[in-house]
Motif scaffolding. Structure first.
Motif, short mmCIF file in Angstrom:
data_model
loop_
_atom_site.label_atom_id
_atom_site.label_comp_id
_atom_site.label_asym_id
_atom_site.label_seq_id
_atom_site.Cartn_x
_atom_site.Cartn_y
_atom_site.Cartn_z
N MET A 69 24.49 5.90 45.04
CA MET A 69 23.62 5.77 46.23
C MET A 69 22.61 7.00 46.05
SD MET A 69 23.21 5.10 49.23
CE MET A 69 24.77 4.09 49.76
N SER A 70 21.49 6.97 46.44
CA SER A 70 20.45 7.66 46.51
C SER A 70 20.34 8.46 47.94
CB SER A 70 19.05 7.27 46.03
OG SER A 70 18.72 6.12 46.99
N GLY A 71 19.33 9.04 48.19
CA GLY A 71 19.41 9.92 49.51
C GLY A 71 20.15 11.09 49.55
N ALA A 72 20.29 11.58 50.83
CA ALA A 72 20.97 12.87 50.81
C ALA A 72 21.61 12.97 52.29
CB ALA A 72 19.90 13.96 50.91
N GLY A 73 22.66 13.78 52.42
CA GLY A 73 23.23 14.04 53.61
C GLY A 73 22.97 15.44 53.87
N ARG A 74 23.42 16.02 55.16
CA ARG A 74 22.89 17.50 55.30
C ARG A 74 23.53 18.10 56.46
NH1 ARG A 74 21.94 17.04 61.25
NH2 ARG A 74 19.98 15.37 61.54
N TYR A 75 23.47 19.50 56.47
CA TYR A 75 24.00 20.10 57.61
C TYR A 75 23.06 20.95 58.21
CZ TYR A 75 27.22 23.15 60.46
OH TYR A 75 27.62 23.66 61.70
N ALA A 76 22.88 21.08 59.51
CA ALA A 76 21.75 21.63 60.14
C ALA A 76 22.03 22.40 61.38
CB ALA A 76 20.73 20.44 60.34
N PRO A 77 22.51 23.79 61.15
CA PRO A 77 23.02 24.52 62.29
C PRO A 77 21.97 25.13 62.84
CG PRO A 77 23.34 25.69 60.12
CD PRO A 77 22.77 24.38 59.70
N GLY B 282 27.81 10.08 46.69
CA GLY B 282 26.97 10.24 45.65
C GLY B 282 25.37 10.56 46.18
N ARG B 283 25.65 11.16 47.60
CA ARG B 283 24.31 11.80 47.78
C ARG B 283 24.07 13.30 47.48
NH1 ARG B 283 25.65 8.08 51.90
NH2 ARG B 283 23.78 6.67 52.58
N ASP B 284 22.92 13.69 47.55
CA ASP B 284 22.60 15.21 47.53
C ASP B 284 23.15 15.58 48.87
OD1 ASP B 284 21.60 15.40 45.00
OD2 ASP B 284 19.37 15.18 45.80
N PHE B 285 23.45 16.90 48.85
CA PHE B 285 23.83 17.53 50.27
C PHE B 285 22.77 19.10 50.41
CE2 PHE B 285 26.53 20.30 52.87
CZ PHE B 285 26.64 19.50 54.01
N VAL C 250 13.94 14.43 63.72
CA VAL C 250 13.60 13.03 63.12
C VAL C 250 12.49 13.25 61.86
CG1 VAL C 250 12.42 10.99 63.72
CG2 VAL C 250 14.16 11.65 65.25
N VAL C 251 11.46 14.01 62.20
CA VAL C 251 10.34 14.27 61.26
C VAL C 251 11.15 14.99 60.04
CG1 VAL C 251 8.38 15.77 60.59
CG2 VAL C 251 8.60 14.58 62.96
N ASP C 252 12.11 15.80 60.24
CA ASP C 252 12.50 16.75 59.03
C ASP C 252 13.52 15.88 58.12
OD1 ASP C 252 10.99 18.73 59.45
OD2 ASP C 252 12.38 19.93 60.63
N ASP C 253 14.35 14.93 58.86
CA ASP C 253 15.25 14.24 58.02
C ASP C 253 14.33 13.28 56.99
OD1 ASP C 253 17.54 14.91 59.09
OD2 ASP C 253 17.81 13.70 60.62
N ALA C 254 13.41 12.63 57.47
CA ALA C 254 12.44 11.81 56.74
C ALA C 254 11.87 12.67 55.78
CB ALA C 254 11.45 11.16 57.67
N TYR C 255 11.51 13.90 55.97
CA TYR C 255 10.81 14.49 55.09
C TYR C 255 11.67 14.81 53.91
CZ TYR C 255 8.69 19.06 53.09
OH TYR C 255 8.47 19.91 52.25
N GLN C 256 12.99 15.32 54.40
CA GLN C 256 13.88 15.81 53.14
C GLN C 256 14.66 14.44 52.56
OE1 GLN C 256 16.17 18.91 55.83
NE2 GLN C 256 15.99 19.66 53.95
N ASP D 12 19.23 10.26 54.53
CA ASP D 12 19.73 8.95 55.06
C ASP D 12 21.18 8.77 55.75
OD1 ASP D 12 20.89 8.90 52.77
OD2 ASP D 12 20.12 7.11 51.98
N GLN D 13 21.76 9.92 55.71
CA GLN D 13 23.22 10.01 56.32
C GLN D 13 23.13 11.31 57.31
OE1 GLN D 13 26.64 11.46 54.05
NE2 GLN D 13 27.23 9.17 54.06
N VAL D 14 23.59 11.09 58.59
CA VAL D 14 23.55 12.30 59.32
C VAL D 14 25.21 12.29 59.98
CG1 VAL D 14 22.90 13.21 61.56
CG2 VAL D 14 21.09 12.29 59.88
N VAL D 15 25.76 13.39 59.49
CA VAL D 15 27.07 13.58 59.93
C VAL D 15 27.18 14.80 61.04
CG1 VAL D 15 29.44 14.38 59.21
CG2 VAL D 15 28.19 12.91 57.77
N ARG D 16 27.68 14.63 62.14
CA ARG D 16 27.48 15.45 63.32
C ARG D 16 28.69 15.30 64.42
NH1 ARG D 16 21.66 13.70 65.73
NH2 ARG D 16 22.32 11.71 66.50
#
Length: 301
Positions: free
Chosen positions: A1-9, A34-37, A194-200, A203-207
């Protein structure tokens, strides 16, 4: 799986157990697929954010055993990108000025035939003469109007890992806040995220599932900007002893107050259905997303 997840405090104070648990879940979902974090510091609220707070938050996350790929992105460095996205929406006719104060919106929202919690559209269809007058009135007070999204749909859908297809009404959300002309205006969360999720490449947002209803609005905004959709994973919150969202009033709720990263990791593991785990690596080995308890977790101190 390509793409990435993130945490954004948001760096407005130390992370509490609920924040830390959500961060761990975001890390687990990214690792498990298998995503970057990635880590993004959402410091667009200039009045409440601080670099010191961001550094303390990052230190706490690392102390738990969370690792990140790439450099930390600070939203305060991304204002040009938000300007560009706003210009794109303006050129397409999706932006209008809003001259309402919070009091104006509160009073208008309480009127009959309005949807609670949604902007009632007070400034949406003003004439150019009315806009010029309202703009002049604000300018005389040293203020500038907010900018809102002129939505063209009544509802939109997004996809959530647990909730499935979510459909919700689309509000004319704020894109850039109004305020004191001499201080500059803060960018609004919905546009920036929205802009930053696309920039980085996220494609997976856990919150937390308190943001579930915002997902369709953000998906709609992404579609207007021609940005790819993301998969949302909304997870239960941590509540305090009274059943309300966990907060400082509930006593020692941060890692620094509790003093032991290992005890926090064990508590988080138990709350995820992984009892007795001594490290995040062990939680990762045993974590089953399908078995995640769907009810809020109560912290009793």
């Amino acid at each position: 799986m390509s793409g990435a997840g993130r945490y954004a405090p948001s760096p407005s104070g130390d992370l509490h157990l609920g924040n830390l648990r959500t961060a761990v879940l975001a890390w687990l979902f990214a690792c498990g697929t298998g995503r970057d974090f990635l880590l993004r510091v959402e410091d667009i609220d200039t009045a409440r954010s601080s670099r010191e707070s961001a550094e303390r938050q990052i230190s706490d996350l690392v102390a738990l055993g969370i690792d990140f790929d790439g450099e930390v992105l600070y939203q305060s460095s991304r204002f040009c990108a938000y300007e560009s996205a706003l210009a794109q929406l303006q050129d397409a006719g999706y932006v209008y000025e809003c001259y309402c104060s919070r009091k104006d919106i509160r009073e208008a929202s309480s009127a009959p035939h309005t949807t609670p919690g949604m902007y009632p559209g007070t400034c949406r269809n003003l004439t150019e003469e009315q806009r010029a007058l309202r703009r002049s009135q604000l300018a005389s007070q040293g203020r500038v109007p907010a900018l809102r999204l002129r939505s063209s749909v009544s509802s939109f859908t997004a996809t959530d890992y647990y909730a499935g297809l979510i459909e919700a009404p689309i509000d004319d959300v704020i894109l850039r806040r109004g305020g004191n002309a001499s201080q500059g205006q803060d960018w609004a969360y919905n546009l920036a995220v929205v802009v930053d999720d696309a920039y980085q490449g996220i494609d997976q947002v856990v919150r937390g599932d308190d943001l579930l209803d915002q997902a369709p609005t953000q998906a709609y905004l992404a579609s207007l900007l021609g940005l790819p959709p993301v998969e949302y994973v909304h997870v239960p919150l941590v509540l305090g002893p009274t059943g309300e969202r966990l907060a400082k009033r509930d006593g020692a709720v941060t890692l620094r107050e509790l003093g032991s990263a290992s005890s926090v990791v064990r508590w988080i593991g138990e709350s995820l259905g992984v009892a007795g785990a001594a490290s995040l690596a062990e939680i990762r080995e045993r974590f089953d997303p399908a078995a995640l308890p769907r009810e809020p977790v109560v912290w009793r101190g």
